[in-house]
Scaffold this motif. Sequence first.
Motif, short mmCIF file in Angstrom:
data_model
loop_
_atom_site.label_atom_id
_atom_site.label_comp_id
_atom_site.label_asym_id
_atom_site.label_seq_id
_atom_site.Cartn_x
_atom_site.Cartn_y
_atom_site.Cartn_z
N GLN A 134 -0.34 -10.72 1.12
CA GLN A 134 -0.03 -9.50 0.37
C GLN A 134 0.99 -9.75 -0.73
OE1 GLN A 134 0.92 -6.48 3.39
NE2 GLN A 134 -1.10 -5.62 3.02
N ARG A 236 4.26 3.48 -1.26
CA ARG A 236 3.56 3.80 -0.01
C ARG A 236 4.32 4.76 0.91
NH1 ARG A 236 0.44 -0.36 4.13
NH2 ARG A 236 -0.01 1.20 5.72
N ASP A 240 2.59 7.87 2.71
CA ASP A 240 2.47 7.84 4.18
C ASP A 240 3.10 9.08 4.80
OD1 ASP A 240 1.10 5.48 4.26
OD2 ASP A 240 2.81 4.22 4.81
N GLN A 249 -0.97 6.58 -4.69
CA GLN A 249 -0.20 5.41 -4.26
C GLN A 249 -0.51 4.20 -5.12
OE1 GLN A 249 -0.67 4.27 -0.12
NE2 GLN A 249 -0.09 2.16 -0.59
N SER A 252 -0.53 -2.73 -2.98
CA SER A 252 -1.60 -3.56 -2.43
C SER A 252 -2.59 -2.74 -1.62
CB SER A 252 -1.00 -4.67 -1.55
OG SER A 252 -0.23 -4.12 -0.50
N SER A 253 -2.16 -1.64 -1.01
CA SER A 253 -3.07 -0.77 -0.27
C SER A 253 -3.38 0.51 -1.02
CB SER A 253 -2.49 -0.43 1.11
OG SER A 253 -1.20 0.15 0.99
N GLY A 254 -2.97 0.56 -2.31
CA GLY A 254 -3.27 1.71 -3.16
C GLY A 254 -3.97 1.28 -4.42
N THR A 256 -4.26 -0.34 -8.28
CA THR A 256 -3.67 -1.35 -9.16
C THR A 256 -3.66 -0.79 -10.57
OG1 THR A 256 -4.48 -3.17 -7.78
CG2 THR A 256 -3.90 -3.69 -10.07
N GLN A 272 4.66 -5.42 -1.77
CA GLN A 272 3.38 -4.70 -1.72
C GLN A 272 3.24 -3.72 -2.88
OE1 GLN A 272 5.46 -5.10 0.79
NE2 GLN A 272 4.36 -6.02 2.51
#
Length: 322
Positions: A134, A236, A240, A249, A252-254, A256, A272
């Motif tokens: 990540q 995040r 969350d 968000q 990395s989990s939202g 780019t 992240q």
Amino acid sequence: MSGVLVVMEQRAGTWNKMSFEALAAGQQLAAKLGTNVSAAVVGSNLQALGGWPSGTIGTAYAVEHALLKDYTADGYVAALEQLVKTFAPAYVLFPHTYQVRDFAPALATRFKQVLISDVIAIHDGPVFVRQLLQGKLNADYKQTGDGPCFVSVQAGTFRAEETQNTAIAMETFAPTLEPAQIRNQPGELFRESAQTVDLSAAPVIVSVGRGIGEQENIGIVEELAKALGAELAASRPICDNGWLPMERQVGSSGQTVSPKLYLAVGISGAIQHLVGMKGSKAVIAINKDENAPIFEVADYGVVGDLFEIVPALTKAVLSAKS
């Protein structure tokens, strides 16, 4: 073998915008190698495609066949294998899209190569940089064997210049395909989850982090975003906690993003989050912790209390616009 070939992506006559980022990467690589850039796009009835950036491509190939009207991994692999064998580029670049992830590893295997995927930078050598864990580690990759080198580039890493909606003359490349080669059949097109905002297209983003303290305080950052005509985003922890929708968000989990201006308010700069906004052209950070990692990537930093700085900045922006 010589030259760089960039395989662009389109769907129903519309470009995937990541194609132009891959083209920017191809131009950067070609400049390092002192060679030329060509581009290719696969499908049918491709001559009407517009939006090619003029003066940046040596030759554009329309890889056309009736069996390529709808995407199939078998069809794309077979067609592009013939194209690569015919023109023998030293490097073949792709945007790192869902479609590329489906067929490009198989294409590379046809040449006894591997796909160097999700590349974030190209150094002299050439050396291709990928992130691991990540984004906590960077790894360097360099091809040492014979044959073309296959590379896909991460979204938001290479800045594509805005293109004009103009057509470009393409040379038609007609691969030899038979229906029996297409073992898989087109299914329902992949659709990403519906979003009310596409942060990746926003030129200016104001992003808020846990430094805001409470959900009720987000309003002061939202006022700044409105004053700037910017999209509101978040790290995040904010999403969350349900303080803003997950679609806002960045990380990395939202989403780019690669805006012209990214204003980070109360964001410490966890790796992240940095992964998602590293393509920003200019970064301004506001944080009370002078040692916050966000300042390592910021072009401009303000150390102080965001509850004092943000309202004052909003007032100054509105005054300048009036």
